[in-house]
Motif scaffolding. Structure first.
Motif, PDB file in Angstrom:
ATOM      1  N   ALA A  33      51.499 -24.387 137.200  1.00 18.16           N
ATOM      2  CA  ALA A  33      51.423 -25.557 136.326  1.00 18.16           C
ATOM      3  C   ALA A  33      51.349 -25.110 134.878  1.00 18.16           C
ATOM      4  N   SER A  34      51.805 -25.956 133.998  1.00 16.26           N
ATOM      5  CA  SER A  34      51.703 -25.665 132.565  1.00 16.26           C
ATOM      6  C   SER A  34      51.434 -26.967 131.830  1.00 16.26           C
ATOM      7  N   ALA A  35      50.693 -26.841 130.729  1.00 20.67           N
ATOM      8  CA  ALA A  35      50.319 -28.037 129.977  1.00 20.67           C
ATOM      9  C   ALA A  35      51.514 -28.578 129.210  1.00 20.67           C
ATOM     10  N   ARG A  42      42.770 -27.303 124.896  1.00 17.03           N
ATOM     11  CA  ARG A  42      42.693 -26.680 126.216  1.00 17.03           C
ATOM     12  C   ARG A  42      41.218 -26.416 126.498  1.00 17.03           C
ATOM     13  N   ILE A  82      45.701 -28.461 135.680  1.00 16.05           N
ATOM     14  CA  ILE A  82      46.232 -29.408 134.706  1.00 16.05           C
ATOM     15  C   ILE A  82      45.615 -30.767 135.015  1.00 16.05           C
ATOM     16  N   GLY A 162      47.453 -33.771 131.562  1.00 10.23           N
ATOM     17  CA  GLY A 162      48.312 -32.696 131.102  1.00 10.23           C
ATOM     18  C   GLY A 162      47.556 -31.585 130.408  1.00 10.23           C
ATOM     19  N   THR A 163      46.273 -31.843 130.064  1.00 10.63           N
ATOM     20  CA  THR A 163      45.455 -30.821 129.408  1.00 10.63           C
ATOM     21  C   THR A 163      45.180 -29.671 130.366  1.00 10.63           C
ATOM     22  N   GLN A 164      45.316 -28.454 129.877  1.00 10.05           N
ATOM     23  CA  GLN A 164      45.076 -27.264 130.686  1.00 10.05           C
ATOM     24  C   GLN A 164      43.583 -26.992 130.786  1.00 10.05           C
TER      25      GLN A 164
END
Length: 649
Positions: A33-35, A42, A82, A162-164
Motif C-alpha cells: 500500500a502507499s499513501a 504520516r 493506510i 489514505g494517510t500512511q
C-alpha cells in the motif's frame, strides 16, 4: 464419488477460498500500500515507547507527538497501513461504542484496530474508566491505540483516509520523552519548536535537557538550597530539573521554558532569588531555606544559636520541640509541611507582638494516639462491632486520639467524630505533646500553640489537623505538570455553593458564588487552588472542593446521558481487578469488612445494588460486596457485542 463426498469437497473448497479472500482483504491494509499524494501527514506508532508521532508528509518535521497505550501481549499488529475510508457512521465521530464501553473519535487503522480515546464506562466525559486512565502510557488495550481524547480528535479530523500509518517496535524505551509527553502533548501549532518542547537550547552557556556535568550539579544544588528541587543530584538535566527551573521561572514571572539561561543562572544567586518550602530539610543541609527556618524557629523562641544557614544539632532539637507541640512525628526532620507550619506560627507571633518582647512557656504531656496502618483505610464505627453503622472512613496514616483502648476495639476521636476502630487495623503509640504559651512583657497579649492532653481528650483538634485544613485553603505551590481541562464543584455536602475569589487565597475578594455541581473550564491549576473561567471572567476555587476531569470544547453543554448509575440500569458486571491477586469480595460495603475471597479477572457477577462505590453482587449462589473499581459494569440496554467488536478496545 457420491454426492455427499462431492458436497464436502465443495464446502471445503469454498471455505478455503473464503479464508484466502479474508486474508488478502486483511493484508490489503498493509502490504503493497502507499499513501495518496497531497495528504498532510504520516503517522508513526512506536510500541516500544508507547508514543505516537505525527509527521508533516514528506519530511521529518514533527507536527504532533503524544503518549498512547497499545495492546497487551503484542496484540497491536506491527506493519505499514493506510487509513481506510470510514466504514461506520460513528467512525471519526465524537462517540463510538465498542462492546460495553464508549470511546471518542475512533479512527480505523485496519479491521477492528482503531485510534481512539481512553475508554469511558458510559457516554459521558465524566465516566472515564479509572483503570484505563491509570494504565495510560503502558500496553493496556486489546489491540487498539488509546490516546487522550484531544489527540484522538486530531487524528480523526486531520489524518484523512489514505494517510500512511507505520506501527513499529523501535526497541528503545525513551523514558525522558515519555515523562514530557505524560505531562503534555507536543503540538507545533502552539507556536514553539520541538527543541523548545524538549527543553533544548542553542544559547551559549545555557543549560538544557542535553546538558550534563558539574554545571548541572551546581544548578541542582542551588535549586535544592532554594527549596525548589527535590530530585536526585545527578548532574543530568532531567525532567525533575526542568520542572524545578520552570517553578523558579514562574516565581520570577518569566516564560516557563525549563531552560536555565545564563541570565537565569545569575538570578538564582541574587539575594532576592525565589525560594520555596518544597524540599525536605535534614541535618547537614545548608542554604537560604535553612536560614529562613532558623529565623522562624528563633521567633518561636525554640532556637537561640547562630542564624548561619546550617542545619545542625540545635536546629534538629528546635524542630523536634515544634513537632511535639504540633502533634507531628518527632524526628527533627523539617518536611515541606513542617516548614510551612513553622513559618505560619512565626508569622502569627510577629503579627501578635510586633516589636514587643515576649516569653515562651513550654509544658510537655503524654498523649495516646492511634494511626491507621491499612492501605484501604479503616471504618470509624458507631459501636464496637463490624455490623455497626460506619461514621466515616479513616484513610491510611490518619491519626486519631485514643479515648478508651479495649481488647479488640478502641474508642477514638478523629476531628469532631468519636467512634470505634478495630485494634488490628491501627498502630497505637504514645507521643509527648507540648503546649506553647507566649506572653508579652509589655501588655496582656497572649498567643498559644497547641493544647494540653486533657484538652485533646475533651475534643480539641490537633494543630497538625487544623494546619492541614489551612494549607488546603492557602497553599499556592505551582504544579507545572497539571493536565486537567475542567472541574466540577463538589462541596461534599458542606454547602450549596463555593466562593470564586479574585486571588488564590481565602483573603481574595469574593467575585461570585458557584453552585454545587457546576462545571467550569480550567485556566491554570496550582497545588491547592485552580483558576477557572466563569461568564468570561477568571477567578480561583479551592481544589479541596473540586473534581477534575478532561473534556472537549463543548463538554460543558448539557449531556442527557450524564445521569447517576443505579442498579436498575445494570445487568451484570465483569471482574477487572486493579491488582494481580484478583478482586476481593467482602461481607459488607466497608473498608474493614471481612474478606470472603477473591474472584479472577473475567468472572461475570450479577449486580443487585450499587451504593457509595460498592456493588452488592451475586456469584454462583453466594452474595458479597465488591468495589466498583474492580468491576466493568454492563448495562441492560447495551446490545450484545461479538468478540471481535470488543477485541480492539
Amino acid at each position: 464419488m457420491d454426492s455427499g463426498m462431492k458436497g464436502m469437497k465443495r464446502r471445503g473448497f469454498l471455505a478455503l477460498t473464503m479464508a484466502l479472500i479474508l486474508a488478502l482483504t486483511a493484508l490489503g491494509g498493509c502490504l503493497g500500500a502507499s499513501a495518496d499524494d497531497g495528504l498532510p501527514y504520516r503517522v508513526e506508532v512506536d510500541i516500544s515507547s508507547q508514543i505516537v508521532t505525527v509527521y508533516i508528509a514528506g519530511t521529518d518535521e514533527i507536527a504532533r507527538q503524544m503518549l498512547c497505550s497499545t495492546g497487551l501481549n503484542n496484540w497491536t499488529p506491527v506493519g505499514e497501513y493506510i487509513l481506510p475510508e470510514t466504514r461506520e457512521s460513528t467512525d471519526r465521530q465524537p462517540w463510538y461504542r465498542i462492546g460495553n464501553l464508549w470511546v471518542k473519535y475512533a479512527t480505523r487503522i485496519w479491521g477492528k484496530v482503531l485510534f481512539h480515546s481512553i475508554p469511558y464506562s458510559k457516554k459521558s466525559m465524566q465516566a472515564i474508566d479509572a483503570t484505563c486512565l491509570k494504565n495510560f502510557g503502558f500496553p493496556a488495550s486489546h489491540g487498539c491505540v488509546r490516546l487522550r481524547w484531544q489527540d484522538a480528535q486530531f487524528i480523526a479530523e486531520n489524518c484523512p483516509p489514505g494517510t500512511q500509518v507505520s506501527i513499529i517496535k523501535s526497541g528503545e524505551r525513551k523514558e525522558s520523552l515519555r515523562e514530557l509527553l505524560f505531562q503534555e502533548t507536543y503540538d507545533a501549532s502552539k507556536g514553539f519548536s520541538y527543541e523548545s518542547f524538549l527543553g533544548i537550547s542553542d544559547e551559549p552557556g545555557a543549560l538544557s535537557r542535553v546538558s550534563e556535568g558539574q554545571e548541572v550539579l551546581n544548578l541542582q544544588y542551588r535549586l535544592r538550597d532554594l527549596g525548589l528541587f527535590d530530585g536526585e543530584i545527578s548532574g543530568q538535566y532531567d525532567s525533575a530539573t526542568i520542572n524545578a527551573v520552570r517553578v523558579a521561572q514562574y516565581l520570577m514571572g518569566e516564560e516557563l521554558s525549563g531552560v536555565a539561561t545564563v541570565e537565569f543562572q545569575s538570578k538564582i544567586y541574587d539575594a532576592d532569588a525565589p525560594t520555596a518550602m518544597n524540599v525536605k530539610l535534614t541535618e547537614g543541609m545548608s542554604g537560604p531555606t535553612v536560614k529562613k527556618l532558623q529565623e522562624n524557629l528563633a521567633t518561636l523562641r525554640l532556637y537561640d544559636d547562630a542564624v548561619d544557614s546550617s542545619y545542625d544539632v540545635g536546629v534538629v532539637e528546635a524542630v523536634k520541640a515544634f513537632q511535639s507541640a504540633y502533634s507531628y512525628p518527632v524526628n527533627g526532620v523539617a518536611s515541606s509541611e513542617v516548614q510551612k507550619a513553622i513559618d505560619y506560627e512565626a508569622g502569627k507571633l510577629r503579627e501578635t507582638f510586633g516589636d514587643a518582647e515576649y516569653d515562651c512557656e513550654q509544658a510537655v504531656e503524654p498523649l495516646n494516639l492511634a494511626q491507621v496502618m491499612v492501605n484501604a483505610g479503616v471504618a470509624l464505627r458507631e459501636r464496637a462491632s463490624q455490623e455497626s453503622r460506619k461514621i466515616k472512613s479513616l484513610r491510611n496514616e490518619a491519626m486519631a486520639i485514643v479515648l478508651d483502648r479495649g481488647s479488640s476495639w478502641s474508642q477514638v476521636r478523629n476531628g469532631d467524630d468519636v467512634g470505634y476502630v478495630k485494634n488490628s487495623l491501627v498502630h497505637f503509640f504514645q507521643q509527648d505533646v507540648a503546649f506553647l504559651k507566649y506572653t508579652s512583657r509589655e501588655d496582656d497579649s497572649v498567643y498559644t500553640v497547641g493544647s494540653t492532653a486533657s484538652d485533646y481528650y475533651a475534643g480539641a483538634k490537633l494543630p497538625s489537623e487544623l494546619f492541614a485544613e489551612y494549607l488546603a485553603a492557602n497553599d499556592q505551590n505551582v504544579d507545572i505538570s497539571a493536565l486537567v481541562n475542567y472541574v466540577t464543584v463538589d462541596t461534599q455536602g458542606q454547602a450549596d455553593s463555593l466562593n470564586l475569589r479574585s486571588a488564590p487565597s481565602t483573603d481574595g475578594e469574593v467575585l461570585a458564588t458557584v453552585a454545587d455541581g457546576t462545571s467550569l473550564r480550567v485556566e491554570r491549576q496550582f497545588t491547592e487552588w485552580t483558576e477557572v473561567s466563569l461568564d468570561g471572567r477568571e477567578g480561583y476555587l479551592m481544589n479541596a472542593y473540586l473534581n477534575f476531569w478532561t473534556g472537549p470544547d463543548d463538554a460543558l453543554e448539557a449531556d442527557e446521558d450524564d445521569v447517576p448509575i443505579e442498579a436498575s440500569m445494570v445487568a451484570y458486571a465483569v471482574v477487572e481487578s486493579v491488582v494481580d491477586t484478583g478482586a476481593g469480595v467482602y461481607d459488607d460495603d466497608s473498608d474493614d469488612a471481612a474478606l470472603l475471597g477473591h474472584l479472577p479477572d473475567g468472572a461475570q457477577v450479577e449486580v443487585a445494588d450499587i451504593s457509595d462505590g460498592w456493588c452488592l453482587i451475586r456469584y454462583m449462589g453466594h452474595e458479597g460486596y465488591m468495589s466498583v473499581e474492580d468491576l466493568q459494569l454492563v448495562f441492560k440496554n447495551a446490545p450484545d457485542a461479538s468478540a471481535d467488536e470488543q477485541a480492539g478496545a
